[in-house]
Design a protein around this motif. Structure first.
Motif, PDB file in Angstrom:
ATOM      1  N   ASP A  58       1.030  -1.123  -0.001  1.00 11.09           N
ATOM      2  CA  ASP A  58      -0.080  -0.108  -0.211  1.00 11.09           C
ATOM      3  C   ASP A  58       0.701   1.262   0.038  1.00 11.09           C
ATOM      4  OD1 ASP A  58       0.670   0.658   2.544  1.00 11.09           O
ATOM      5  OD2 ASP A  58      -0.938  -0.644   3.284  1.00 11.09           O
ATOM      6  N   LEU A  59       0.534   2.224   0.082  1.00 10.80           N
ATOM      7  CA  LEU A  59       0.927   3.747  -0.241  1.00 10.80           C
ATOM      8  C   LEU A  59       1.949   3.874   0.954  1.00 10.80           C
ATOM      9  CD1 LEU A  59      -1.613   6.176  -1.971  1.00 10.80           C
ATOM     10  CD2 LEU A  59       0.247   4.867  -3.081  1.00 10.80           C
ATOM     11  N   ASP A  60       1.357   3.589   2.177  1.00  7.37           N
ATOM     12  CA  ASP A  60       2.330   3.756   3.097  1.00  7.37           C
ATOM     13  C   ASP A  60       3.609   2.763   3.244  1.00  7.37           C
ATOM     14  OD1 ASP A  60       0.997   5.953   4.457  1.00  7.37           O
ATOM     15  OD2 ASP A  60      -0.347   4.571   5.531  1.00  7.37           O
ATOM     16  N   ASP A  61       3.559   1.791   2.597  1.00  4.80           N
ATOM     17  CA  ASP A  61       4.539   0.549   2.503  1.00  4.80           C
ATOM     18  C   ASP A  61       5.459   1.292   1.525  1.00  4.80           C
ATOM     19  OD1 ASP A  61       3.120  -1.124   4.363  1.00  4.80           O
ATOM     20  OD2 ASP A  61       2.354  -2.188   2.580  1.00  4.80           O
ATOM     21  N   SER A  82      13.182   0.254   4.214  1.00  5.66           N
ATOM     22  CA  SER A  82      12.841  -0.574   2.881  1.00  5.66           C
ATOM     23  C   SER A  82      12.919  -2.184   3.339  1.00  5.66           C
ATOM     24  CB  SER A  82      13.291  -0.361   1.651  1.00  5.66           C
ATOM     25  OG  SER A  82      13.460   1.005   1.168  1.00  5.66           O
ATOM     26  N   VAL A  83      13.971  -2.556   3.619  1.00  8.34           N
ATOM     27  CA  VAL A  83      14.236  -4.014   4.044  1.00  8.34           C
ATOM     28  C   VAL A  83      13.108  -4.479   5.139  1.00  8.34           C
ATOM     29  CG1 VAL A  83      15.882  -5.465   5.220  1.00  8.34           C
ATOM     30  CG2 VAL A  83      16.568  -3.937   3.511  1.00  8.34           C
ATOM     31  N   ARG A  87      10.635  -7.270   5.101  1.00  8.21           N
ATOM     32  CA  ARG A  87      10.536  -8.400   6.046  1.00  8.21           C
ATOM     33  C   ARG A  87       8.971  -8.670   6.381  1.00  8.21           C
ATOM     34  NH1 ARG A  87      16.073  -7.298   8.517  1.00  8.21           N
ATOM     35  NH2 ARG A  87      17.390  -8.773   7.497  1.00  8.21           N
ATOM     36  N   ARG A  88       8.492  -7.411   6.913  1.00  6.53           N
ATOM     37  CA  ARG A  88       7.150  -7.498   7.380  1.00  6.53           C
ATOM     38  C   ARG A  88       6.055  -7.994   6.308  1.00  6.53           C
ATOM     39  NH1 ARG A  88       3.267  -4.275   6.465  1.00  6.53           N
ATOM     40  NH2 ARG A  88       4.480  -2.447   5.813  1.00  6.53           N
ATOM     41  N   LEU A  90       6.903 -10.152   3.715  1.00 16.19           N
ATOM     42  CA  LEU A  90       6.999 -11.306   3.690  1.00 16.19           C
ATOM     43  C   LEU A  90       6.501 -12.230   4.662  1.00 16.19           C
ATOM     44  CD1 LEU A  90       8.466 -13.397   2.000  1.00 16.19           C
ATOM     45  CD2 LEU A  90      10.464 -13.067   3.229  1.00 16.19           C
ATOM     46  N   ASP A  91       6.446 -11.608   5.977  1.00 19.83           N
ATOM     47  CA  ASP A  91       5.866 -12.500   7.001  1.00 19.83           C
ATOM     48  C   ASP A  91       4.281 -12.276   6.795  1.00 19.83           C
ATOM     49  OD1 ASP A  91       8.163 -12.845   8.276  1.00 19.83           O
ATOM     50  OD2 ASP A  91       7.900 -11.093   9.627  1.00 19.83           O
ATOM     51  N   GLU A  92       3.861 -11.395   6.189  1.00 19.01           N
ATOM     52  CA  GLU A  92       2.418 -11.519   5.913  1.00 19.01           C
ATOM     53  C   GLU A  92       1.803 -12.464   5.006  1.00 19.01           C
ATOM     54  OE1 GLU A  92       0.997  -7.594   4.905  1.00 19.01           O
ATOM     55  OE2 GLU A  92       1.664  -6.651   6.786  1.00 19.01           O
ATOM     56  N   VAL A  93       2.761 -12.503   3.989  1.00 18.53           N
ATOM     57  CA  VAL A  93       2.728 -13.415   3.108  1.00 18.53           C
ATOM     58  C   VAL A  93       2.644 -15.004   3.357  1.00 18.53           C
ATOM     59  CG1 VAL A  93       3.470 -14.378   0.520  1.00 18.53           C
ATOM     60  CG2 VAL A  93       3.222 -11.883   0.965  1.00 18.53           C
ATOM     61  N   ASP A  94       3.817 -14.988   4.303  1.00 18.22           N
ATOM     62  CA  ASP A  94       3.648 -16.523   4.912  1.00 18.22           C
ATOM     63  C   ASP A  94       2.712 -16.898   5.637  1.00 18.22           C
ATOM     64  OD1 ASP A  94       6.197 -17.026   3.536  1.00 18.22           O
ATOM     65  OD2 ASP A  94       7.296 -16.301   5.430  1.00 18.22           O
ATOM     66  N   THR A  95       2.250 -15.668   6.417  1.00 18.15           N
ATOM     67  CA  THR A  95       0.903 -16.209   7.293  1.00 18.15           C
ATOM     68  C   THR A  95      -0.063 -16.465   6.421  1.00 18.15           C
ATOM     69  OG1 THR A  95       1.803 -14.559   9.169  1.00 18.15           O
ATOM     70  CG2 THR A  95      -0.433 -15.014   8.995  1.00 18.15           C
ATOM     71  N   CYS A  96      -0.392 -15.688   5.447  1.00 19.90           N
ATOM     72  CA  CYS A  96      -1.648 -15.842   4.433  1.00 19.90           C
ATOM     73  C   CYS A  96      -1.186 -17.191   3.824  1.00 19.90           C
ATOM     74  CB  CYS A  96      -1.461 -14.829   3.390  1.00 19.90           C
ATOM     75  SG  CYS A  96      -2.844 -15.138   2.225  1.00 19.90           S
TER      76      CYS A  96
END
Length: 128
Positions: A58-61, A82-83, A87-88, A90-96
């Protein structure tokens, strides 16, 4: 370059560029006639924004990536902020993915149970 040229070169609309500008992601200066004028560097920023939006940021990211580019880095993903966002995310994707895998296992089990139940029902009807 004017907003129309930037839009054409970036493969987006002038409305989208105004939206990015309104949210502080891209910068323009006003010419004497009031037109928005963009530096060549903004094209790279717009490409970065669009690439990140395309994969779910999203825009804030996106802000740390833009700041990293503006700091003179060749890419927007090398700065610590940015890193951290990467990381955050990637964690969201892994959780999903874990959630989806659980759902898939439940659906697979339910399907196998339904097929087994159906086959038993069919056998009972065909056996005299």
């Amino acid at each position: 370059m004017l907003i129309g040229e930037l839009a054409q070169r970036a493969g987006t609309s002038t409305r989208t560029l105004r939206y990015y500008e309104q949210h502080g992601l891209i910068r323009s200066r006003r010419s004497t006639n009031g037109y928005r004028a963009f530096d060549e560097a903004e094209l790279r920023v717009v490409h970065e924004i669009r690439a990140l939006l395309a994969v779910g940021f999203d825009l804030d990211d996106i802000r740390p990536f833009v700041a990293c580019l503006r700091a003179g880095h060749a890419t927007g993903d090398v700065c610590p902020d940015s890193v951290a966002v990467l990381r955050r995310k990637l964690d969201e994707v892994d959780t999903c993915l874990a959630r989806l895998n659980t759902v898939r296992e439940k659906l697979d089990h339910q399907l196998n149970e339904a097929i087994a139940h159906r086959e038993k029902s069919c056998l009972r009807r065909t056996v005299p």
